[in-house]
Enzyme design. Structure first.
Site, PDB file in Angstrom:
ATOM      1  N   CYS A   2       0.835  -1.200   0.000  1.00 43.75           N
ATOM      2  CA  CYS A   2       0.000   0.000   0.000  1.00 43.75           C
ATOM      3  C   CYS A   2       0.878   1.260   0.000  1.00 43.75           C
ATOM      4  O   CYS A   2       1.914   1.308   0.643  1.00 43.75           O
ATOM      5  CB  CYS A   2      -0.936   0.089   1.196  1.00 43.75           C
ATOM      6  SG  CYS A   2      -2.045  -1.302   1.330  1.00 43.75           S
ATOM      7  N   ARG A  27       3.983  -0.199  -4.765  1.00 39.89           N
ATOM      8  CA  ARG A  27       3.772  -0.709  -3.409  1.00 39.89           C
ATOM      9  C   ARG A  27       2.489  -1.525  -3.280  1.00 39.89           C
ATOM     10  O   ARG A  27       2.233  -2.147  -2.264  1.00 39.89           O
ATOM     11  CB  ARG A  27       3.717   0.464  -2.419  1.00 39.89           C
ATOM     12  CG  ARG A  27       4.986   1.276  -2.368  1.00 39.89           C
ATOM     13  CD  ARG A  27       4.819   2.450  -1.427  1.00 39.89           C
ATOM     14  NE  ARG A  27       4.644   1.982  -0.071  1.00 39.89           N
ATOM     15  CZ  ARG A  27       5.632   1.820   0.805  1.00 39.89           C
ATOM     16  NH1 ARG A  27       6.868   2.103   0.449  1.00 39.89           N
ATOM     17  NH2 ARG A  27       5.389   1.395   2.015  1.00 39.89           N
ATOM     18  N   TRP A  71      -2.611  -2.831  -1.630  1.00 35.03           N
ATOM     19  CA  TRP A  71      -2.238  -4.249  -1.736  1.00 35.03           C
ATOM     20  C   TRP A  71      -3.072  -4.933  -0.664  1.00 35.03           C
ATOM     21  O   TRP A  71      -2.827  -4.771   0.524  1.00 35.03           O
ATOM     22  CB  TRP A  71      -0.745  -4.418  -1.473  1.00 35.03           C
ATOM     23  CG  TRP A  71      -0.231  -5.796  -1.716  1.00 35.03           C
ATOM     24  CD1 TRP A  71       0.228  -6.298  -2.905  1.00 35.03           C
ATOM     25  CD2 TRP A  71      -0.081  -6.846  -0.750  1.00 35.03           C
ATOM     26  NE1 TRP A  71       0.630  -7.603  -2.730  1.00 35.03           N
ATOM     27  CE2 TRP A  71       0.451  -7.972  -1.434  1.00 35.03           C
ATOM     28  CE3 TRP A  71      -0.358  -6.959   0.611  1.00 35.03           C
ATOM     29  CZ2 TRP A  71       0.719  -9.176  -0.791  1.00 35.03           C
ATOM     30  CZ3 TRP A  71      -0.094  -8.165   1.248  1.00 35.03           C
ATOM     31  CH2 TRP A  71       0.442  -9.252   0.550  1.00 35.03           C
ATOM     32  N   ASN A  97      -1.801   2.477   5.666  1.00 35.47           N
ATOM     33  CA  ASN A  97      -0.906   1.396   5.260  1.00 35.47           C
ATOM     34  C   ASN A  97      -0.505   0.662   6.529  1.00 35.47           C
ATOM     35  O   ASN A  97      -0.041   1.296   7.476  1.00 35.47           O
ATOM     36  CB  ASN A  97       0.330   1.980   4.553  1.00 35.47           C
ATOM     37  CG  ASN A  97       1.402   0.945   4.316  1.00 35.47           C
ATOM     38  OD1 ASN A  97       1.109  -0.224   4.124  1.00 35.47           O
ATOM     39  ND2 ASN A  97       2.649   1.378   4.329  1.00 35.47           N
ATOM     40  N   GLY A  98      -0.687  -0.651   6.539  1.00 36.40           N
ATOM     41  CA  GLY A  98      -0.346  -1.436   7.724  1.00 36.40           C
ATOM     42  C   GLY A  98      -1.464  -2.419   8.009  1.00 36.40           C
ATOM     43  O   GLY A  98      -2.319  -2.663   7.150  1.00 36.40           O
ATOM     44  N   GLU A 452      18.805 -16.900  -6.328  1.00 40.16           N
ATOM     45  CA  GLU A 452      18.308 -15.603  -6.791  1.00 40.16           C
ATOM     46  C   GLU A 452      17.832 -15.686  -8.248  1.00 40.16           C
ATOM     47  O   GLU A 452      16.806 -15.104  -8.613  1.00 40.16           O
ATOM     48  CB  GLU A 452      19.409 -14.540  -6.619  1.00 40.16           C
ATOM     49  CG  GLU A 452      19.082 -13.161  -7.138  1.00 40.16           C
ATOM     50  CD  GLU A 452      17.862 -12.512  -6.484  1.00 40.16           C
ATOM     51  OE1 GLU A 452      17.350 -13.040  -5.483  1.00 40.16           O
ATOM     52  OE2 GLU A 452      17.406 -11.479  -7.013  1.00 40.16           O
ATOM     53  N   LYS A 456      14.061 -14.700  -9.336  1.00 37.93           N
ATOM     54  CA  LYS A 456      13.735 -13.709 -10.368  1.00 37.93           C
ATOM     55  C   LYS A 456      12.861 -14.344 -11.437  1.00 37.93           C
ATOM     56  O   LYS A 456      11.880 -13.761 -11.887  1.00 37.93           O
ATOM     57  CB  LYS A 456      15.004 -13.163 -11.045  1.00 37.93           C
ATOM     58  CG  LYS A 456      15.832 -12.176 -10.285  1.00 37.93           C
ATOM     59  CD  LYS A 456      15.241 -10.804 -10.126  1.00 37.93           C
ATOM     60  CE  LYS A 456      14.470 -10.704  -8.846  1.00 37.93           C
ATOM     61  NZ  LYS A 456      15.183 -10.286  -7.671  1.00 37.93           N
ATOM     62  N   GLU A 459       9.228 -15.032 -10.089  1.00 36.95           N
ATOM     63  CA  GLU A 459       8.388 -13.899  -9.703  1.00 36.95           C
ATOM     64  C   GLU A 459       7.930 -13.055 -10.880  1.00 36.95           C
ATOM     65  O   GLU A 459       6.847 -12.477 -10.823  1.00 36.95           O
ATOM     66  CB  GLU A 459       9.043 -13.027  -8.620  1.00 36.95           C
ATOM     67  CG  GLU A 459      10.183 -12.161  -9.068  1.00 36.95           C
ATOM     68  CD  GLU A 459      10.634 -11.196  -7.966  1.00 36.95           C
ATOM     69  OE1 GLU A 459      11.833 -10.988  -7.844  1.00 36.95           O
ATOM     70  OE2 GLU A 459       9.793 -10.629  -7.240  1.00 36.95           O
ATOM     71  N   HIS A 475      19.932 -35.752  -4.830  1.00 39.14           N
ATOM     72  CA  HIS A 475      19.305 -36.230  -3.595  1.00 39.14           C
ATOM     73  C   HIS A 475      17.781 -36.061  -3.651  1.00 39.14           C
ATOM     74  O   HIS A 475      17.146 -35.828  -2.631  1.00 39.14           O
ATOM     75  CB  HIS A 475      19.885 -35.487  -2.390  1.00 39.14           C
ATOM     76  CG  HIS A 475      21.347 -35.764  -2.195  1.00 39.14           C
ATOM     77  ND1 HIS A 475      21.815 -36.961  -1.696  1.00 39.14           N
ATOM     78  CD2 HIS A 475      22.434 -35.022  -2.488  1.00 39.14           C
ATOM     79  CE1 HIS A 475      23.142 -36.929  -1.671  1.00 39.14           C
ATOM     80  NE2 HIS A 475      23.546 -35.756  -2.148  1.00 39.14           N
ATOM     81  N   LYS A 574       6.141  -4.178  -3.661  1.00 45.80           N
ATOM     82  CA  LYS A 574       7.568  -3.909  -3.489  1.00 45.80           C
ATOM     83  C   LYS A 574       8.005  -3.956  -2.032  1.00 45.80           C
ATOM     84  O   LYS A 574       9.052  -4.482  -1.704  1.00 45.80           O
ATOM     85  CB  LYS A 574       7.860  -2.533  -4.077  1.00 45.80           C
ATOM     86  CG  LYS A 574       9.290  -2.104  -3.980  1.00 45.80           C
ATOM     87  CD  LYS A 574      10.039  -2.521  -5.204  1.00 45.80           C
ATOM     88  CE  LYS A 574      11.518  -2.303  -5.099  1.00 45.80           C
ATOM     89  NZ  LYS A 574      12.253  -3.382  -5.757  1.00 45.80           N
TER      90      LYS A 574
HETATM   91  C1  F6R Z   1      12.402 -10.071  -5.023  1.00 46.99           C
HETATM   92  C2  F6R Z   1      12.245  -9.030  -4.022  1.00 46.99           C
HETATM   93  C3  F6R Z   1      11.889  -9.436  -2.644  1.00 46.99           C
HETATM   94  C4  F6R Z   1      12.615  -8.546  -1.618  1.00 46.99           C
HETATM   95  C5  F6R Z   1      12.115  -8.864  -0.214  1.00 46.99           C
HETATM   96  C6  F6R Z   1      12.863  -8.088   0.839  1.00 46.99           C
HETATM   97  O1  F6R Z   1      12.771  -9.538  -6.251  1.00 46.99           O
HETATM   98  O2  F6R Z   1      12.370  -7.877  -4.299  1.00 46.99           O
HETATM   99  O3  F6R Z   1      12.161 -10.782  -2.411  1.00 46.99           O
HETATM  100  O4  F6R Z   1      13.985  -8.776  -1.714  1.00 46.99           O
HETATM  101  O5  F6R Z   1      10.746  -8.560  -0.136  1.00 46.99           O
HETATM  102  O6  F6R Z   1      12.738  -6.717   0.640  1.00 46.99           O
HETATM  103  P1  F6R Z   1      13.722  -5.691   1.316  1.00 46.99           P
HETATM  104  O7  F6R Z   1      15.067  -5.891   0.727  1.00 46.99           O
HETATM  105  O8  F6R Z   1      13.145  -4.344   1.004  1.00 46.99           O
HETATM  106  O9  F6R Z   1      13.725  -5.986   2.785  1.00 46.99           O
END
Ligand code: F6R
Length: 579
Positions: A2, A27, A71, A97-98, A452, A456, A459, A475, A574
């Site tokens: 949010c 967000r 969100w 937000n929260g 990672e 990527k 997602e 395994h 985000k």
């Molecule tokens: C994936 C991604 C998330 C963040 C995670 C932590 O691309 O962006 O997995 O890495 O939500 O976010 P931060 O780094 O802001 O604590």
């Protein structure tokens, strides 16, 4: 999770709020809404994304307003659950937000006292509580309301006939922008960049009384001063700048993000924290967790210092015996789990350090020291340049512990990152876009790189992907290998090269197609795999960076080929400010 925005000043609020919400859309993007204040409160809210709506045609009158992009946590995404929420009489509007953890109880009590609810959200209780306490003074009403709320909130409230916005925060971010006879409030700095570079970060427990002439901030009933800080991000950084997507722009900004983070260096406080630590615990989530794992591999082998890495979301519920230095790795500085984990480490008497991209973010208010990475605003939901900048920050810590032996490597690494940005990966993309499952494998620090790469891929392309330590495939996961299950193997020279080549041959024997990342000129590897992607033949630290960038591009190009919504992948947001 949010985004909220508020404006008060001489100009019409609506266009400013809409522009601000577009900047905050990363967000949360399942619905949006705004409210403006005149003799009455006018509200417009709608399911869907503000960037794809006719929001430009909305013309609520008034020079005071609040807005929200959502969100969903409580209540499905629809017009009714969209914020702002109003009280029974429509005299108060709130964006939030929260999460209000005790909202069920509060809602029951409010209904018993005769309030009528319209939505399924937790937020609506705030509007009704303010209504109950509102006897002509909105500030007093919000002050009387917040002690009833358990959970997290950044909220903005307005009331009819009242020429102000009242803001409150606890465990959710809120920043004010100071303009010329106008003030702004927002969840983060991105909407403020269009208007001002002067900001005030509210602290947990603060309540701000915002008018066009200025702001007064109260904490536990006392009036307090918060410093006005200058933002060093510019508005262009938060725009797409001709790229098809923010994610692509941000991938291409990585040489600069790395270089700037190295150039900014490490201050004396952080340097001393790192030099004096006899053990280090890192807490993080998602991509940041992966950079923390890379740090563990490199720091333990190069500096011989014990490092443990914990998923922040788990750490809170089991408390291992820790001491020494605790590091929160978080791009946003607002991830609820990471903040909670860091507080837990603090309660265990750890010295604490934040590695974050966002000046003034909540984590920086909790820790003993902050190492600010210099990635600039990251708008795409998938972390890319913040990942590279985190690695720059973490590698600097290793460099400090190792007496500066990587000075040379780190000062040139951005050039190698730049070199791989234009790699031809079309064959690999063609393979991945048709796959239902993809494995990513590596050893040593390239194991978290493969985690990672898989994150990527899943997602943003929605193709199921798993990262594995290469030795672990046999395994269990070997059972899943088929001629249509690509395996992406990271295989640079070094101590793990021989065993990686053996693993690749074993995978090959199960007829799974292999995409290998190895150094330029490695013809032995190129011959045994289906697709070979060359990386510059440089230092191991740099190969961690270059291989990561190639995997980001592989995910990006695959997602483009599958016509995914790259910058706003489904169900994600985000900044994860709820646990
Ligand atoms: C994936 C991604 C998330 C963040 C995670 C932590 O691309 O962006 O997995 O890495 O939500 O976010 P931060 O780094 O802001 O604590």
């Amino acid at each position: 999770m949010c985004g909220i925005v508020g404006y008060i000043g001489r100009r019409e609020a609506t266009p400013i709020l809409i522009q601000g919400l577009k900047r905050l859309e990363y967000r949360g993007y399942d619905s949006f809404g705004i409210a403006t204040v005149g003799s009455s409160i006018e509200v417009f809210k709608k399911q869907g994304r503000i960037s794809e709506s006719e929001a430009g045609a909305v013309s609520l009158a008034g020079c005071i307003g609040i807005g929200h992009t959502r969100w969903a946590t409580h209540g499905e995404p629809n017009d009714i659950n969209a914020h702002p929420h109003i009280d029974c009489r429509g005299g108060v509007a709130v964006v939030h937000n929260g999460v209000i953890e005790n909202f069920t109880e509060l809602k029951r009590q409010l209904i018993e006292r005769g309030h009528t609810f319209r939505s399924d959200t937790d937020t609506e209780v705030i509007a009704h509580l303010i209504e109950e306490h509102h006897h002509g003074d909105l500030l007093e009403a919000v002050r009387a309301t917040v002690p009833h709320l358990r959970g997290s909130y950044a909220l903005l409230a307005v009331a009819a006939h009242d020429r102000r916005i009242v803001a409150a925060r606890d465990c959710s971010p809120l920043v004010l922008g100071i303009g010329d006879s106008e003030l702004f409030a927002a969840s983060d700095m991105t909407p403020l960049l269009d208007h001002t570079e002067r900001v005030v970060f509210l602290e947990d427990g603060d309540i701000a009384d915002i008018s066009a002439d200025g702001v007064e901030i109260y904490h536990q009933g006392e009036k307090v001063q918060r410093p006005v800080e200058l933002i060093d991000w510019c508005v262009e950084d938060a725009r797409k700048g001709g790229f098809a997507h923010y994610m692509l722009k941000e991938i291409f900004e990585q040489p600069q993000a790395f270089y700037e983070t190295i150039r900014a260096g490490v201050d004396e406080t952080v340097r001393n924290l790192v030099l004096s630590a006899d053990e280090v615990t890192l807490v993080a989530c998602g991509t940041s967790y992966h950079t923390a794992l890379i740090f563990k591999y490199l720091a333990e082998s190069l500096c011989r210092i014990p490092v443990r890495v914990e998923l922040a979301s788990e750490f809170k519920y089991y408390t291992p015996p820790i001491s020494g230095l605790a590091v929160a790795v978080t791009q946003s500085g607002e991830t609820a789990d990471t903040i909670a984990a860091l507080k837990m480490a603090k309660a265990h008497n750890c010295i604490t350090l934040a590695i974050t991209n966002v000046q003034g973010s909540t984590i920086t208010r909790v820790t003993d020291g902050t190492l600010l990475m210099r990635a600039g605003p990251e708008i795409g939901v998938a972390a890319t340049k913040s990942y590279i900048a985190q690695l720059a920050a973490l590698m600097q810590l290793i460099n400090i512990r190792c007496g500066g032996v990587f000075d040379e490597v780190l000062s040139h690494a951005h050039l190698a990152i730049g070199e791989v940005l234009m790699r031809d990966i079309q064959d690999a993309v063609a393979l991945c876009r048709g796959a239902e499952h993809i494995f990513f494998v590596g050893r040593g620090p390239f194991y978290p790189v493969s985690l990672e790469g898989a994150l990527k891929m899943k997602e943003i392309s929605y193709v199921h992907a798993e990262g594995y330590a290469a030795g672990e495939l046999k395994h269990g996961p070997f059972a899943l290998l088929t001629p249509v299950t690509p395996v992406v193997a990271i295989c640079p020279p070094g101590s793990t090269y021989g065993v990686m080549v053996s693993n690749i041959k074993e995978i090959k024997a199960r007829r799974a197609p292999i995409i290998a990342l190895g150094v330029d000129g490695d013809s032995e590897l190129a011959e045994i795999v289906d697709i070979f992607i060359p990386l510059p033949d440089t230092h191991l630290l740099v190969q961690v960076l270059t291989s990561s960038v190639v995997l980001q591009l592989l995910a990006y190009r695959t997602a483009c080929a599958l016509q995914r919504d790259i910058d706003r992948p489904r169900n994600l947001a985000k900044s994860v400010t709820v646990e």
